[in-house]
Scaffold this motif. Structure first.
Motif, PDB file in Angstrom:
ATOM      1  N   ASN A   1      13.170  -1.127 -10.596  1.00  0.00           N
ATOM      2  CA  ASN A   1      11.919  -0.385 -10.733  1.00  0.00           C
ATOM      3  C   ASN A   1      10.769  -1.129 -10.285  1.00  0.00           C
ATOM      4  O   ASN A   1       9.616  -0.396 -10.434  1.00  0.00           O
ATOM      5  CB  ASN A   1      11.672  -0.457 -12.524  1.00  0.00           C
ATOM      6  CG  ASN A   1      12.736   0.670 -13.002  1.00  0.00           C
ATOM      7  OD1 ASN A   1      13.201   1.667 -12.460  1.00  0.00           O
ATOM      8  ND2 ASN A   1      12.661   0.621 -14.407  1.00  0.00           N
ATOM      9  N   HIS A   2      10.905  -2.293 -10.088  1.00  0.00           N
ATOM     10  CA  HIS A   2       9.618  -3.027  -9.657  1.00  0.00           C
ATOM     11  C   HIS A   2       9.644  -3.589  -8.136  1.00  0.00           C
ATOM     12  O   HIS A   2       8.684  -4.252  -7.627  1.00  0.00           O
ATOM     13  CB  HIS A   2       9.494  -4.240 -10.587  1.00  0.00           C
ATOM     14  CG  HIS A   2       9.205  -3.939 -12.020  1.00  0.00           C
ATOM     15  ND1 HIS A   2      10.083  -3.573 -13.149  1.00  0.00           N
ATOM     16  CD2 HIS A   2       7.860  -3.884 -12.600  1.00  0.00           C
ATOM     17  CE1 HIS A   2       9.415  -3.213 -13.866  1.00  0.00           C
ATOM     18  NE2 HIS A   2       8.012  -3.167 -13.922  1.00  0.00           N
TER      19      HIS A   2
ATOM     20  N   ILE B   1      12.076 -16.071  -1.682  1.00  0.00           N
ATOM     21  CA  ILE B   1      12.177 -14.631  -1.427  1.00  0.00           C
ATOM     22  C   ILE B   1      10.766 -14.027  -1.289  1.00  0.00           C
ATOM     23  O   ILE B   1       9.820 -14.231  -1.998  1.00  0.00           O
ATOM     24  CB  ILE B   1      12.872 -13.927  -2.755  1.00  0.00           C
ATOM     25  CG1 ILE B   1      14.300 -14.309  -2.910  1.00  0.00           C
ATOM     26  CG2 ILE B   1      12.523 -12.386  -2.699  1.00  0.00           C
ATOM     27  CD1 ILE B   1      15.037 -13.669  -3.837  1.00  0.00           C
ATOM     28  N   ILE B   2      10.594 -13.215  -0.238  1.00  0.00           N
ATOM     29  CA  ILE B   2       9.493 -12.323  -0.005  1.00  0.00           C
ATOM     30  C   ILE B   2       9.960 -10.872  -0.776  1.00  0.00           C
ATOM     31  O   ILE B   2      10.906 -10.519  -0.195  1.00  0.00           O
ATOM     32  CB  ILE B   2       9.126 -11.959   1.431  1.00  0.00           C
ATOM     33  CG1 ILE B   2       8.475 -13.459   1.968  1.00  0.00           C
ATOM     34  CG2 ILE B   2       7.944 -10.891   1.574  1.00  0.00           C
ATOM     35  CD1 ILE B   2       7.802 -13.395   3.169  1.00  0.00           C
ATOM     36  N   GLY B   3       9.442 -10.648  -1.850  1.00  0.00           N
ATOM     37  CA  GLY B   3       9.805  -9.576  -2.506  1.00  0.00           C
ATOM     38  C   GLY B   3       8.824  -8.383  -2.341  1.00  0.00           C
ATOM     39  O   GLY B   3       7.495  -8.613  -2.527  1.00  0.00           O
ATOM     40  N   PHE B   4       9.007  -7.029  -2.233  1.00  0.00           N
ATOM     41  CA  PHE B   4       7.988  -6.077  -1.985  1.00  0.00           C
ATOM     42  C   PHE B   4       7.960  -5.178  -3.364  1.00  0.00           C
ATOM     43  O   PHE B   4       8.921  -4.793  -3.679  1.00  0.00           O
ATOM     44  CB  PHE B   4       8.355  -5.241  -0.825  1.00  0.00           C
ATOM     45  CG  PHE B   4       8.181  -5.801   0.592  1.00  0.00           C
ATOM     46  CD1 PHE B   4       6.954  -6.056   1.034  1.00  0.00           C
ATOM     47  CD2 PHE B   4       9.678  -6.196   1.292  1.00  0.00           C
ATOM     48  CE1 PHE B   4       6.803  -6.609   2.054  1.00  0.00           C
ATOM     49  CE2 PHE B   4       9.400  -6.594   2.476  1.00  0.00           C
ATOM     50  CZ  PHE B   4       7.948  -6.996   2.685  1.00  0.00           C
ATOM     51  N   ARG B   5       6.864  -5.545  -3.957  1.00  0.00           N
ATOM     52  CA  ARG B   5       6.629  -5.284  -5.410  1.00  0.00           C
ATOM     53  C   ARG B   5       6.021  -3.804  -5.423  1.00  0.00           C
ATOM     54  O   ARG B   5       4.929  -3.509  -4.753  1.00  0.00           O
ATOM     55  CB  ARG B   5       5.632  -6.183  -5.912  1.00  0.00           C
ATOM     56  CG  ARG B   5       5.629  -6.046  -7.686  1.00  0.00           C
ATOM     57  CD  ARG B   5       4.792  -7.169  -8.186  1.00  0.00           C
ATOM     58  NE  ARG B   5       3.334  -7.353  -7.748  1.00  0.00           N
ATOM     59  CZ  ARG B   5       2.764  -8.401  -8.228  1.00  0.00           C
ATOM     60  NH1 ARG B   5       3.306  -9.246  -9.087  1.00  0.00           N
ATOM     61  NH2 ARG B   5       1.515  -8.485  -7.607  1.00  0.00           N
ATOM     62  N   ARG B   6       6.695  -2.966  -5.971  1.00  0.00           N
ATOM     63  CA  ARG B   6       6.099  -1.369  -6.174  1.00  0.00           C
ATOM     64  C   ARG B   6       4.926  -1.500  -7.369  1.00  0.00           C
ATOM     65  O   ARG B   6       4.046  -0.751  -7.406  1.00  0.00           O
ATOM     66  CB  ARG B   6       7.263  -0.510  -6.612  1.00  0.00           C
ATOM     67  CG  ARG B   6       8.446  -0.806  -6.156  1.00  0.00           C
ATOM     68  CD  ARG B   6       9.650  -0.180  -7.067  1.00  0.00           C
ATOM     69  NE  ARG B   6       9.698   1.382  -6.954  1.00  0.00           N
ATOM     70  CZ  ARG B   6      10.829   1.783  -6.514  1.00  0.00           C
ATOM     71  NH1 ARG B   6      11.801   1.244  -6.059  1.00  0.00           N
ATOM     72  NH2 ARG B   6      10.710   3.322  -6.477  1.00  0.00           N
ATOM     73  N   LYS B   7       5.178  -2.292  -8.411  1.00  0.00           N
ATOM     74  CA  LYS B   7       4.113  -2.248  -9.663  1.00  0.00           C
ATOM     75  C   LYS B   7       4.201  -3.547 -10.366  1.00  0.00           C
ATOM     76  O   LYS B   7       5.126  -4.415  -9.998  1.00  0.00           O
ATOM     77  CB  LYS B   7       4.366  -1.011 -10.349  1.00  0.00           C
ATOM     78  CG  LYS B   7       5.684  -1.077 -11.095  1.00  0.00           C
ATOM     79  CD  LYS B   7       5.853   0.189 -12.070  1.00  0.00           C
ATOM     80  CE  LYS B   7       7.146   0.379 -12.555  1.00  0.00           C
ATOM     81  NZ  LYS B   7       7.582   1.516 -13.010  1.00  0.00           N
ATOM     82  N   PHE B   8       2.877  -3.832 -10.910  1.00  0.00           N
ATOM     83  CA  PHE B   8       2.763  -5.145 -11.674  1.00  0.00           C
ATOM     84  C   PHE B   8       3.898  -5.191 -12.825  1.00  0.00           C
ATOM     85  O   PHE B   8       4.069  -4.160 -13.336  1.00  0.00           O
ATOM     86  CB  PHE B   8       1.374  -5.383 -12.183  1.00  0.00           C
ATOM     87  CG  PHE B   8       0.985  -6.476 -12.306  1.00  0.00           C
ATOM     88  CD1 PHE B   8       0.838  -7.470 -11.606  1.00  0.00           C
ATOM     89  CD2 PHE B   8       0.783  -6.846 -13.636  1.00  0.00           C
ATOM     90  CE1 PHE B   8       0.406  -8.877 -11.947  1.00  0.00           C
ATOM     91  CE2 PHE B   8       0.607  -8.098 -14.245  1.00  0.00           C
ATOM     92  CZ  PHE B   8       0.264  -9.247 -13.070  1.00  0.00           C
ATOM     93  N   PHE B   9       4.098  -6.420 -13.020  1.00  0.00           N
ATOM     94  CA  PHE B   9       4.927  -6.778 -14.509  1.00  0.00           C
ATOM     95  C   PHE B   9       4.687  -8.006 -14.790  1.00  0.00           C
ATOM     96  O   PHE B   9       4.026  -8.999 -14.112  1.00  0.00           O
ATOM     97  CB  PHE B   9       6.404  -6.707 -14.095  1.00  0.00           C
ATOM     98  CG  PHE B   9       6.997  -7.558 -12.956  1.00  0.00           C
ATOM     99  CD1 PHE B   9       7.099  -9.049 -13.325  1.00  0.00           C
ATOM    100  CD2 PHE B   9       7.099  -7.121 -11.580  1.00  0.00           C
ATOM    101  CE1 PHE B   9       7.585  -9.728 -11.961  1.00  0.00           C
ATOM    102  CE2 PHE B   9       7.622  -7.928 -10.521  1.00  0.00           C
ATOM    103  CZ  PHE B   9       7.596  -9.308 -10.822  1.00  0.00           C
ATOM    104  N   ASP B  10       4.945  -8.236 -16.037  1.00  0.00           N
ATOM    105  CA  ASP B  10       4.757  -9.681 -16.592  1.00  0.00           C
ATOM    106  C   ASP B  10       5.914 -10.531 -16.156  1.00  0.00           C
ATOM    107  O   ASP B  10       7.143 -10.271 -16.194  1.00  0.00           O
ATOM    108  CB  ASP B  10       4.876  -9.644 -18.313  1.00  0.00           C
ATOM    109  CG  ASP B  10       4.403 -10.909 -18.707  1.00  0.00           C
ATOM    110  OD1 ASP B  10       4.982 -12.026 -18.478  1.00  0.00           O
ATOM    111  OD2 ASP B  10       3.686 -10.557 -19.977  1.00  0.00           O
TER     112      ASP B  10
END
Ligand SMILES: [Zn+2]
Ligand SMILES: [Zn+2]
Length: 344
Positions: free
Chosen positions: A171-172, A196-205
């Motif tokens: 989801n993220h 890791i370079i992670g491509f985030r789709r949305k913000f999370f805690d």
């Protein structure tokens, strides 16, 4: 105590920010390490060149100790004679007589990490543009156990695979790249980290991610996450571990022996949607221009061309690898316009 907090957070769908708790010893350890590497203690080129020489000499010594004569000879030959294309103040290109391609060789590691950067930077820019994702640098750690490097690397990579299968991750995140870093603490214990370079789709805690990491590792919640402001810098930061997977100067012969046994272990890879994107990605002319900042254009430079930094003509200086740090020093201290002609 900590578990209870995490469980509470995990069941709290409102994702309220969690008050920061006092840090555990391992977290403090990681945070120091991470901030240290992110601060990127600014050393001059000459200092870095000198460190590479020392690292290499150390490696040669260890290889001789292990009676790996062929490896020692190759390392000694690698970058031992250089053709340096320079205007006197800037170095536009360095052509070595020979490259050993040994994975711990600091000179060959630099080349390898530059290659990875020019390969992946355009794809990353394309991916961010088309998929509307923001990059983050994520460092994942695991508790140390009595195991060798190979087992330790397999354990953390298996945890990453499990993490990617989880709904929260899907989801993220839309994939990314990973690289391995091995460190040894002062008690001689191995620590393996994943950068890791992670491509985030949305913000999370972040506490939610900690809970997820704990769920897949069974015993580790220690991680660090920061937003990447500039993808070129972020990528450089991460591929650094491909050229420098461990602190070789603290290495003993036994460590080298163990490393030689890891021959086919991959140290860098892509995953998820980003991996698929890279397969079909063809860089456009614009992308090629973007990569020029990685010096790939310097491949076409020859003697007589204008220096890319000051337009003065370039000339070819021959020197030994051992002379390079001193030459860097000279270029660092020479005033504008002054051309170092005392060489050759
Ligand atoms: Zn080499
Ligand atoms: Zn110049």
């Amino acid at each position: 105590m900590r578990q209870a907090t995490l469980a509470t957070v995990l069941t709290d769908s409102r994702c309220l920010p969690v008050a920061s708790e006092s840090k555990s010893a391992s977290q403090t350890y990681l945070d120091k390490r991470v901030t240290k590497s992110q601060r990127g203690t600014k050393r001059t080129r000459s200092q870095r060149a000198r460190e590479r020489l020392q690292t290499k000499e150390h490696l040669v010594g260890l290889a001789r100790e292990l009676h790996e004569g062929e490896l020692a000879d190759k390392l000694e030959r690698c970058h031992s004679r250089l053709s340096v294309l320079t205007c006197g103040r800037h170095i536009a290109r360095i052509i070595p007589n020979f490259t050993c391609e040994f994975r711990l060789c600091p000179d060959c590691g630099r080349r390898r990490s530059r290659k990875l950067q020019s390969k992946y930077l355009p794809a990353m820019r394309g991916f961010m543009l088309h998929r509307k994702v923001t990059p983050v640098h994520l460092v994942l750690t695991q508790t140390h156990r009595k195991e060798n490097r190979k087992q330790s690397a397999k354990r953390i990579k298996d945890s990453l695979t499990r993490l990617q299968r989880r709904e929260f991750w899907q989801n993220h995140f839309k994939g990314g790249t990973w690289s391995l870093e091995f460190t040894k603490d002062k008690n001689g214990l191995h620590h393996t980290h994943l950068h890791i370079i992670g491509f985030r789709r949305k913000f999370f805690d972040i506490e939610l991610l900690r809970g997820e990491w704990l769920a897949v590792t069974g015993d580790s919640h220690v991680l660090h996450l920061k937003q990447i402001q500039d993808i070129a810098t972020g990528l450089r930061e991460v591929v650094k571990y491909v050229s420098k997977p461990l602190d070789i100067r603290r290495f003993g012969a036994e460590d080298l022996k163990e490393f030689l046994g890891l021959k086919n272990m991959r140290m860098f890879g892509t995953f998820g949607e980003f991996r698929d994107f890279c397969k079909d990605f063809e860089p456009s002319d614009n992308d090629a221009a973007a990569v020029s900042e990685l010096e790939s254009f310097s491949r076409d430079l020859v003697e007589g061309c204008a220096c890319p930094q000051c337009n003065e003509p370039l000339f070819d200086l021959r020197m030994s690898g051992k002379e390079l740090p001193q030459f860097y020093e000279q270029t660092e201290s020479s005033p504008p316009g002054k051309v170092g002609t005392s060489w050759n």
